[in-house]
Design a protein around this motif. Structure first.
Motif, PDB file in Angstrom:
ATOM      1  N   THR A 160     -10.493  -5.404  -8.239  1.00 23.45           N
ATOM      2  CA  THR A 160     -10.465  -4.026  -7.767  1.00 23.45           C
ATOM      3  C   THR A 160     -11.427  -3.861  -6.604  1.00 23.45           C
ATOM      4  O   THR A 160     -12.616  -4.146  -6.738  1.00 23.45           O
ATOM      5  N   ARG A 193      -3.794   3.020  -4.119  1.00 20.92           N
ATOM      6  CA  ARG A 193      -3.888   3.756  -5.381  1.00 20.92           C
ATOM      7  C   ARG A 193      -3.697   5.243  -5.129  1.00 20.92           C
ATOM      8  O   ARG A 193      -3.820   5.731  -4.010  1.00 20.92           O
ATOM      9  N   ARG A 235      -6.196   4.620 -12.641  1.00 19.96           N
ATOM     10  CA  ARG A 235      -4.912   4.072 -13.079  1.00 19.96           C
ATOM     11  C   ARG A 235      -4.534   2.856 -12.240  1.00 19.96           C
ATOM     12  O   ARG A 235      -5.357   2.304 -11.528  1.00 19.96           O
ATOM     13  N   ALA A 236      -3.298   2.467 -12.274  1.00 22.71           N
ATOM     14  CA  ALA A 236      -2.818   1.238 -11.635  1.00 22.71           C
ATOM     15  C   ALA A 236      -3.076   1.202 -10.128  1.00 22.71           C
ATOM     16  O   ALA A 236      -3.030   2.222  -9.445  1.00 22.71           O
ATOM     17  N   VAL A 237      -3.322  -0.004  -9.653  1.00 21.41           N
ATOM     18  CA  VAL A 237      -3.495  -0.281  -8.235  1.00 21.41           C
ATOM     19  C   VAL A 237      -2.384  -1.234  -7.826  1.00 21.41           C
ATOM     20  O   VAL A 237      -2.138  -2.230  -8.498  1.00 21.41           O
ATOM     21  N   LEU A 238      -1.695  -0.918  -6.736  1.00 23.20           N
ATOM     22  CA  LEU A 238      -0.676  -1.807  -6.193  1.00 23.20           C
ATOM     23  C   LEU A 238      -1.298  -2.644  -5.095  1.00 23.20           C
ATOM     24  O   LEU A 238      -2.057  -2.117  -4.271  1.00 23.20           O
TER      25      LEU A 238
END
Length: 72
Positions: A3, A34, A41-44
Protein backbone atom coordinates in the motif's frame (compact mmCIF):
# COMPACT_ATOMS: atom_id res chain seq x y z
CA UNK A 1 2.78 -3.68 -4.56
CA UNK A 2 2.45 -2.73 -0.93
CA UNK A 3 0.00 0.00 0.00
CA UNK A 4 1.54 3.31 -1.09
CA UNK A 5 1.88 6.15 1.36
CA UNK A 6 1.82 9.20 -0.92
CA UNK A 7 -1.75 9.56 -2.20
CA UNK A 8 -2.76 12.50 -4.44
CA UNK A 9 -6.24 13.79 -5.12
CA UNK A 10 -7.23 15.68 -8.26
CA UNK A 11 -6.68 19.42 -8.23
CA UNK A 12 -10.33 19.66 -9.33
CA UNK A 13 -11.45 18.21 -5.98
CA UNK A 14 -12.96 20.91 -3.87
CA UNK A 15 -16.02 21.74 -1.84
CA UNK A 16 -19.25 19.77 -2.22
CA UNK A 17 -18.73 16.77 -4.48
CA UNK A 18 -14.96 17.23 -4.38
CA UNK A 19 -14.69 14.48 -1.81
CA UNK A 20 -16.28 11.99 -4.23
CA UNK A 21 -13.23 11.28 -6.35
CA UNK A 22 -10.30 8.98 -6.82
CA UNK A 23 -6.83 9.23 -5.36
CA UNK A 24 -3.70 7.92 -7.03
CA UNK A 25 -0.27 6.92 -5.84
CA UNK A 26 2.52 5.85 -8.11
CA UNK A 27 5.83 4.09 -8.24
CA UNK A 28 8.06 3.67 -11.29
CA UNK A 29 6.42 0.34 -12.16
CA UNK A 30 2.82 0.58 -10.86
CA UNK A 31 0.04 3.10 -10.23
CA UNK A 32 -2.48 2.53 -7.45
CA UNK A 33 -6.03 3.95 -7.43
CA UNK A 34 -8.48 4.14 -4.52
CA UNK A 35 -11.83 5.74 -3.66
CA UNK A 36 -11.29 8.87 -1.58
CA UNK A 37 -14.56 8.23 0.30
CA UNK A 38 -13.38 4.78 1.43
CA UNK A 39 -9.56 4.85 1.54
CA UNK A 40 -9.31 1.78 3.78
CA UNK A 41 -11.09 -0.40 1.22
CA UNK A 42 -9.66 -2.05 -1.90
CA UNK A 43 -6.86 -0.51 -3.93
CA UNK A 44 -6.57 -1.19 -7.66
CA UNK A 45 -3.09 -1.34 -9.16
CA UNK A 46 -2.11 -1.01 -12.81
CA UNK A 47 1.18 -1.20 -14.71
CA UNK A 48 2.49 2.35 -15.00
CA UNK A 49 2.48 2.29 -18.82
CA UNK A 50 -1.15 1.14 -18.94
CA UNK A 51 -2.27 3.85 -16.52
CA UNK A 52 -0.38 6.50 -18.50
CA UNK A 53 -2.09 5.30 -21.69
CA UNK A 54 -5.47 5.50 -19.95
CA UNK A 55 -4.85 9.08 -18.80
CA UNK A 56 -3.59 10.06 -22.28
CA UNK A 57 -6.81 8.68 -23.79
CA UNK A 58 -8.89 10.67 -21.31
CA UNK A 59 -7.01 13.80 -22.31
CA UNK A 60 -7.91 13.07 -25.92
CA UNK A 61 -4.44 12.39 -27.25
CA UNK A 62 -5.09 8.68 -27.86
CA UNK A 63 -1.34 8.13 -28.30
CA UNK A 64 -0.88 5.99 -25.21
CA UNK A 65 -3.55 3.41 -26.05
CA UNK A 66 -1.93 2.60 -29.38
CA UNK A 67 1.44 2.04 -27.64
CA UNK A 68 0.02 -0.37 -25.07
CA UNK A 69 -2.18 -2.29 -27.50
CA UNK A 70 0.59 -2.54 -30.09
CA UNK A 71 -1.36 -0.62 -32.72
CA UNK A 72 0.96 2.35 -32.99
Amino acid sequence: MSTPGNWRKSSYSGEGDGNACLEISGSPARTAVRDSKAPARAVLTFPAAAFTAFVDALKGTGQGLARVSGEG
